[in-house]
Design a protein around this motif. Structure first.
Motif, PDB file in Angstrom:
ATOM      1  N   LYS A 322      28.828  -8.161  20.649  1.00  0.00           N
ATOM      2  CA  LYS A 322      28.173  -6.926  20.890  1.00  0.00           C
ATOM      3  C   LYS A 322      27.536  -7.710  22.336  1.00  0.00           C
ATOM      4  CE  LYS A 322      27.916  -4.559  16.609  1.00  0.00           C
ATOM      5  NZ  LYS A 322      28.769  -5.796  15.646  1.00  0.00           N
ATOM      6  N   GLY A 323      27.910  -8.771  22.398  1.00  0.00           N
ATOM      7  CA  GLY A 323      26.947  -8.933  23.805  1.00  0.00           C
ATOM      8  C   GLY A 323      27.414  -8.573  25.434  1.00  0.00           C
ATOM      9  N   GLN A 324      27.109  -9.040  25.776  1.00  0.00           N
ATOM     10  CA  GLN A 324      26.859  -8.441  27.525  1.00  0.00           C
ATOM     11  C   GLN A 324      27.865  -9.843  28.295  1.00  0.00           C
ATOM     12  OE1 GLN A 324      23.500  -8.006  26.113  1.00  0.00           O
ATOM     13  NE2 GLN A 324      23.812  -5.866  26.542  1.00  0.00           N
ATOM     14  N   LEU A 325      28.620  -8.768  29.321  1.00  0.00           N
ATOM     15  CA  LEU A 325      29.575  -9.380  29.312  1.00  0.00           C
ATOM     16  C   LEU A 325      29.161 -10.721  30.590  1.00  0.00           C
ATOM     17  CD1 LEU A 325      32.430  -8.763  31.851  1.00  0.00           C
ATOM     18  CD2 LEU A 325      30.880  -9.698  32.742  1.00  0.00           C
ATOM     19  N   ALA A 326      27.686 -10.503  31.275  1.00  0.00           N
ATOM     20  CA  ALA A 326      26.888 -11.277  32.416  1.00  0.00           C
ATOM     21  C   ALA A 326      26.974 -12.834  30.938  1.00  0.00           C
ATOM     22  CB  ALA A 326      26.009 -10.525  32.422  1.00  0.00           C
ATOM     23  N   LEU A 334      31.732 -13.987  39.638  1.00  0.00           N
ATOM     24  CA  LEU A 334      31.859 -14.054  38.347  1.00  0.00           C
ATOM     25  C   LEU A 334      32.063 -12.859  37.238  1.00  0.00           C
ATOM     26  CD1 LEU A 334      31.023 -18.031  36.451  1.00  0.00           C
ATOM     27  CD2 LEU A 334      33.774 -17.027  37.829  1.00  0.00           C
ATOM     28  N   ILE A 335      30.810 -12.126  37.538  1.00  0.00           N
ATOM     29  CA  ILE A 335      30.825 -10.904  36.604  1.00  0.00           C
ATOM     30  C   ILE A 335      31.617  -9.719  37.387  1.00  0.00           C
ATOM     31  CG2 ILE A 335      28.951  -8.287  36.556  1.00  0.00           C
ATOM     32  CD1 ILE A 335      26.738 -10.724  36.258  1.00  0.00           C
ATOM     33  N   GLY A 358      26.025  -5.933  35.512  1.00  0.00           N
ATOM     34  CA  GLY A 358      25.723  -6.821  35.509  1.00  0.00           C
ATOM     35  C   GLY A 358      24.630  -7.627  34.703  1.00  0.00           C
ATOM     36  N   LEU A 359      23.631  -7.169  33.462  1.00  0.00           N
ATOM     37  CA  LEU A 359      22.671  -7.028  33.097  1.00  0.00           C
ATOM     38  C   LEU A 359      22.777  -8.594  31.986  1.00  0.00           C
ATOM     39  CD1 LEU A 359      19.912  -5.968  32.567  1.00  0.00           C
ATOM     40  CD2 LEU A 359      20.973  -5.086  30.655  1.00  0.00           C
TER      41      LEU A 359
END
Length: 508
Positions: A322-326, A334-335, A358-359
């Motif tokens: 449940k985390g952000q990709l960034a 990379l994002i 990209g947060l």
């Protein structure tokens, strides 16, 4: 009076009535003193009018040998032409390549899923989510994964109430409003019912699993009857296969539309994920395979193992936690690379809120979603250059995300096409996606460190014919690989942290 006398009288009469032959005076009179006027002509009384042939005359002419032969010739030519066109159409149909039947598709196979695990950080609760559905719809996602929202105290199974929404997140009425509005926009809603989502283990202790699972089953039926489109649960490996099969039967129920049972696993291999798909009856399995492995060889092997089960596989970078990709892809390049990889892999891409811009998370708390990024600073106001650069980057990343999401839902090769690996190394991979007579796509990514420029030679793989050149559809490095330019597949250069999506047409 004889005929000669009549002719002479007519000539005299014509001469008298023809004033144009007499000279004119200045006042418009003839020399004889008469006014100039029109000439009177005598029209024959018996004027001939063409009325065509009568029916009897037409029938008489039509029955002549010449017309009979002409009609027969025209009739034969007509039927010969008609038979010729029919034969030509049959030949075209027989010789035309057969279209490959579209595989069975569920709504979660038709685009990406967008999960909002912390509604307060996203928009202040369920009412805020409803207000932001127009923005979510612009991302072309197919499903919205909400929560968990239910009431529970960490590691205390006795406090679990899966049918009650935590008041800090909203209430049942607000959830129903979100579902109704989302459905109008073609977005399905999945509810995360992971029991102990605030505690150490998703199903409390091993001794609690049986009782807790029964509560999950009852709650799933309750929310599905309120028109929720699916249920998501973490800790897939903590529950027995027979229990999952029972839950799948409950999820299917008597609903006219297809409902989703989605499971999340962490820390297991690609073959183990494949086995879970085959034995549990879960519709969609989200793993952390991309997050836990960093090498191109490991990631391409995972795709090799699971691509044949793509309608049951979900991919994410940080999404399983449940985390952000960034958090994992820490640079703008990379994002974009990670988004390109997820949207073009065989399977369902899953993103967490904020991935589209990209947060990045700050610490252990869920990051606050950033809104109004299109709004430029007012003229004359003091401009924070760092904040302005960050805003522009958010705008650029979201534009890239939307382009990829739009391609994903439109292009059959990316949506449900076959997959073929092409090249991989410690820091890169590339693969081909194709479907029947549709355009083909090649994804190539290089997430290597600085100065690790990579030269790719995308030679044809076994059973697949590649052209010498392809067109750049999307590129993170537009200076080196300009969009819409043509490149040779035997010499593609990718800089560190760069990615490219290539396209070439079906040629038979």
């Amino acid at each position: 009076m004889n005929k000669d006398t009549e002719i002479d009288m007519k000539e005299v009469e014509l001469n008298v009535l023809d004033p144009e032959k007499e000279p004119m005076t200045g006042d418009g009179q003839t020399a004889g003193g008469e006014k100039n006027g029109s000439v009177k002509l005598k029209v024959p009384e018996d004027e001939v009018t063409f009325t065509g042939l009568s029916k009897e005359e037409l029938m008489k002419v039509a029955g002549t040998p010449g017309w009979v032969r002409t009609r027969w010739v025209l009739l034969v030519l007509f039927w010969l032409g008609w038979v010729g066109m029919l034969a030509g159409a049959i030949v075209i149909i027989v010789q035309a390549p057969r279209c490959k039947p579209i595989p069975e598709m569920n709504w979660w196979n038709e685009g990406s899923l967008y999960q909002i695990s912390d509604l307060d950080a996203y928009s202040g609760g369920l009412e805020g989510v409803e207000a932001k559905l127009d923005e979510i719809n612009k991302l072309k996602v197919k499903g919205l994964v909400l929560g968990p929202l239910h009431s529970v105290q960490a590691d205390h199974p006795s406090t679990l109430n899966l049918k009650e929404i935590n008041p800090t997140q909203g209430n049942e009425k607000a959830l129903v409003a979100v579902i109704e509005k989302a459905h109008k926009k073609g977005i399905s809603v999945v509810l995360d019912l992971t029991p102990n989502y605030l505690g150490a283990a998703p199903w409390f202790s091993s001794g609690d699993v049986g009782d807790v699972f029964e509560k999950v089953k009852v709650a799933a039926e309750y929310w599905l009857n309120l028109d929720v489109d699916g249920i998501k649960l973490s800790g897939l490996t903590a529950v027995t296969n027979s229990d999952w099969s029972m839950l799948q039967a409950a999820v299917r129920g008597n609903h006219t539309d297809k409902k989703l049972l989605m499971g999340v696993v962490e820390g297991i291999s690609a073959p183990e994920v494949s086995q879970l798909i085959n034995t549990t009856g879960v519709d969609l399995v989200l793993s952390d395979l991309l997050s836990s492995s960093s090498g191109g060889g490991e990631r391409i092997k995972a795709m090799d193992t699971l691509h044949s089960q793509q309608r049951n596989v979900a991919w994410g970078l940080g999404a399983a936690q449940k985390g952000q990709l960034a958090t994992l892809a820490t640079t703008p390049g990379l994002i974009r690379l990670s988004q390109l990889l997820l949207f073009t892999m065989p399977g369902t891409p899953v993103f967490t809120y904020g991935d589209e811009i990209g947060l990045q998370a700050q610490g252990s708390e869920s990051p606050k979603m950033v809104w109004d990024i299109e709004k430029e600073p007012a003229e004359g106001a003091g401009i924070n250059e760092t904040a302005e650069a960050e805003r522009k980057e958010h705008v650029a990343v979201r534009k890239w995300f939307k382009s990829l999401s739009d391609l994903r839902v439109k292009e059959r090769s990316l949506l449900h096409g076959d997959y073929y690996p092409l090249f991989s190394s410690a820091s890169s991979l590339s693969f081909l996606r194709l479907w029947d007579q549709s355009d083909r796509y090649i994804t190539a990514v290089n997430w290597g460190a600085a100065a690790e420029t990579l030269s790719l030679n995308l030679a044809p793989t076994e059973g697949v014919k590649l052209p010498e050149k392809a067109t750049v559809r999307l590129s993170t490095d537009t200076e080196l690989l300009e969009v819409d330019s043509t490149v040779s597949l035997d010499k593609i250069t990718l800089g560190p942290g760069q990615a490219v999506l290539l396209q070439f047409p079906y040629t038979g």
